[in-house]
Enzyme design. Structure first.
Site, PDB file in Angstrom:
ATOM      1  N   TYR A 128      72.618  38.975 -55.451  1.00  0.00           N
ATOM      2  CA  TYR A 128      73.569  39.453 -54.114  1.00  0.00           C
ATOM      3  C   TYR A 128      72.388  39.197 -52.994  1.00  0.00           C
ATOM      4  O   TYR A 128      71.409  38.487 -52.923  1.00  0.00           O
ATOM      5  CB  TYR A 128      72.892  41.134 -53.724  1.00  0.00           C
ATOM      6  CG  TYR A 128      73.780  41.384 -52.560  1.00  0.00           C
ATOM      7  CD1 TYR A 128      74.693  41.751 -52.689  1.00  0.00           C
ATOM      8  CD2 TYR A 128      72.624  42.268 -51.709  1.00  0.00           C
ATOM      9  CE1 TYR A 128      75.040  42.031 -51.315  1.00  0.00           C
ATOM     10  CE2 TYR A 128      73.169  42.157 -50.538  1.00  0.00           C
ATOM     11  CZ  TYR A 128      74.170  42.611 -50.629  1.00  0.00           C
ATOM     12  OH  TYR A 128      74.413  43.289 -49.274  1.00  0.00           O
ATOM     13  N   ASP A 223      67.262  32.313 -52.586  1.00  0.00           N
ATOM     14  CA  ASP A 223      67.412  33.555 -52.251  1.00  0.00           C
ATOM     15  C   ASP A 223      65.534  34.358 -52.844  1.00  0.00           C
ATOM     16  O   ASP A 223      65.953  35.255 -53.249  1.00  0.00           O
ATOM     17  CB  ASP A 223      68.167  34.481 -52.422  1.00  0.00           C
ATOM     18  CG  ASP A 223      68.946  35.511 -51.225  1.00  0.00           C
ATOM     19  OD1 ASP A 223      67.503  35.949 -51.333  1.00  0.00           O
ATOM     20  OD2 ASP A 223      69.850  35.454 -51.243  1.00  0.00           O
ATOM     21  N   LYS A 251      63.031  41.539 -45.887  1.00  0.00           N
ATOM     22  CA  LYS A 251      63.174  42.778 -46.387  1.00  0.00           C
ATOM     23  C   LYS A 251      60.883  42.900 -45.860  1.00  0.00           C
ATOM     24  O   LYS A 251      60.434  43.350 -44.967  1.00  0.00           O
ATOM     25  CB  LYS A 251      62.717  43.215 -48.162  1.00  0.00           C
ATOM     26  CG  LYS A 251      64.099  42.881 -48.105  1.00  0.00           C
ATOM     27  CD  LYS A 251      65.284  43.113 -49.027  1.00  0.00           C
ATOM     28  CE  LYS A 251      66.347  44.239 -49.513  1.00  0.00           C
ATOM     29  NZ  LYS A 251      67.221  42.882 -50.018  1.00  0.00           N
TER      30      LYS A 251
HETATM   31  C1  PLP Z   1      68.540  42.345 -49.901  1.00  0.00           C
HETATM   32  C2  PLP Z   1      68.857  41.144 -50.119  1.00  0.00           C
HETATM   33  C3  PLP Z   1      69.522  40.788 -49.143  1.00  0.00           C
HETATM   34  C4  PLP Z   1      70.581  40.763 -48.246  1.00  0.00           C
HETATM   35  O1  PLP Z   1      69.569  41.431 -47.249  1.00  0.00           O
HETATM   36  P1  PLP Z   1      70.082  41.991 -45.803  1.00  0.00           P
HETATM   37  O2  PLP Z   1      68.670  42.648 -45.027  1.00  0.00           O
HETATM   38  O3  PLP Z   1      70.174  43.773 -47.233  1.00  0.00           O
HETATM   39  O4  PLP Z   1      71.631  41.745 -45.079  1.00  0.00           O
HETATM   40  C5  PLP Z   1      70.220  39.255 -49.563  1.00  0.00           C
HETATM   41  N1  PLP Z   1      69.890  38.723 -50.960  1.00  0.00           N
HETATM   42  C6  PLP Z   1      68.972  39.719 -51.600  1.00  0.00           C
HETATM   43  C7  PLP Z   1      68.079  38.991 -52.460  1.00  0.00           C
HETATM   44  C8  PLP Z   1      67.973  40.532 -51.636  1.00  0.00           C
HETATM   45  O5  PLP Z   1      67.871  41.183 -52.360  1.00  0.00           O
END
Ligand code: PLP
Length: 418
Positions: A128, A223, A251
């Protein structure tokens, strides 16, 4: 509000029932509008490494708010946070702040396309990377749960440029490069997958991704929106020693305020406007309150590294849960996956190595387990394909209570559902 929520994973749609409304969080607990208190493993899906409202964070925010909230001009706080990020994250020399993980990954993909002059982006199945059009194919997290392989409103022409390969499969990545020689701008992956439940990278997988991208003139994007600052101050790249070209963060970086970032070597980041031609902007990017929270989080991480404590607590929770699973004779029916303070209890036998293996999970039984845990005062993600987040605020007593509740809830889930 569609579904009554501002983000789909917050609804209890995949487990049934209605979400509770939270009125406050403190330490390892959240309290709902009915006055019930829960031991919280959702932790806002990652930002709260130190639990809710650690005093150092509240103090930093209180100080920041006295000076104003947003100016449309640079502030020193951005510089101070950029200094910390570039010091801690091994591959990041220069960084751009944005407002979410979605913005970070979307912008990193644009930069990769600009830098290579190529269109295609390779992502992993169950990975994701936020909700930008190009990533909404075989995405994990809420998308996995709702089984939307692809969202309406995303043009086929856009996702045609996205190539999906199974996670942990270096051969498939090699095949993609062979098939699409000279077309791939970047490979984006979670160096520790946490949006299909926790799936650790296999030995050699990240190295293979690094080697293939380098050989084929493509960029490697890690990511680290979840894994950044979670397993180590330098994220999964510090632990693996594999350095990507671009890193996306979020995060923990915002400590619960909306922050994302992308960064990499100076030579690449200098292409971003206004230094270079790759456009990317934001009215509230580098917001002073969000920067203050980020500085406070990274300062705490540097002054009092939480990683031994987190490892000890999460390992203890894993051990306590494993004891309950064994005692109930469920070792062949469920499995635990853990990496540092991230943990998933899958309702299928392991090992979990990719999206195909996690998809074997019995989500109906997870739903029963989730509700039984909630009744016992433990708040878990309302979906099988998510991680539980252990924080430094969780106490030994919290972990023991959680394991006891889990034993009872597993028993209930396997008794009531055949
Ligand atoms: C949460 C998350 C996202 C998206 O971040 P948002 O702040 O919700 O847009 C992208 N990549 C990873 C790996 C994530 O866990």
């Amino acid at each position: 509000m569609p579904g009554g929520v501002s983000s789909p994973v917050r609804s209890f749609r995949s487990v049934g029932g209605e979400p509770f409304f939270v009125v406050s969080g403190k330490g390892a607990r959240v309290r709902d509008a009915d006055g019930r208190s829960y031991i919280d493993y959702v932790m806002s899906y990652g930002p709260h490494l130190f639990g809710h409202q650690p005093p150092f964070l509240n103090r930093a925010l209180a100080r920041a708010i006295r000076r104003g909230t947003s100016y449309g001009a640079p502030t020193e706080a951005e510089v101070r946070l950029a200094e910390r990020v570039t010091r801690l994250v091994p591959s990041v020399e220069m960084v751009r702040f944005v407002n979410s993980g979605t913005e970070a990954t979307m912008s990193a993909a644009r930069l990769a396309r600009a830098a290579t002059g190529r269109k295609r982006i390779v992502k992993t199945e169950g990975g994701y990377h936020g909700h930008a059009d190009l990533f909404l194919v075989s995405a994990g997290s809420g998308v996995a749960t709702l089984a939307i392989a692809d969202s309406p409103g995303v043009p086929a022409e856009v996702v045609e440029q996205t190539v999906v390969v199974p996670y942990n499969d270096a051969r498939a990545l090699e095949d993609a490069f062979r098939r699409l020689a000279g077309e791939i701008a970047a490979v984006i992956l979670e160096p520790l997958a946490a949006n299909m439940g926790v799936v650790a990278p296999a030995a050699g997988y990240l190295e293979a991704a690094r080697d293939l991208t380098r050989r084929h003139g493509a960029l490697l994007i890690f990511d680290e929106v979840i894994s950044g600052f979670r397993l180590a101050a330098g994220g999964a790249q510090e632990i693996s020693g594999v350095l990507p070209d671009l890193t996306t963060l979020g995060k923990i970086l915002g400590g619960g305020l909306p922050v994302g970032a992308y960064g990499g070597p100076r030579a690449l980041m200098e292409s971003v406007a206004p230094s270079g031609p790759v456009y990317q902007a934001g009215t509230l990017s580098g917001n002073p309150l969000a920067m203050a929270a980020g500085i406070a989080m990274l300062q705490e991480i540097e002054r009092h590294p939480p990683y031994e404590d987190l490892e000890r607590k999460a390992a203890h929770l894993e051990r306590l849960l494993a004891e309950r699973i064994d005692a109930l004779g469920l070792a062949g029916k469920v499995c635990l996956a853990r990496a540092g303070s991230l943990l998933t209890l899958f309702f299928a036998p392991g090992p979990m190595t990719d999206f195909a293996s996690v998809k074997r999970s019995d989500t109906k039984r997870y739903a029963a387990f989730f509700h039984a845990m909630r009744e016992r005062g433990v708040f878990l993600p309302p979906a099988q394909f998510e991680a539980w987040f252990v924080s430094t605020a969780h106490t030994e007593a919290d972990l023991r209570r959680t394991a006891k509740a889990a034993g009872e809830s597993l028993e209930a889930a396997f008794r009531d559902l055949h």
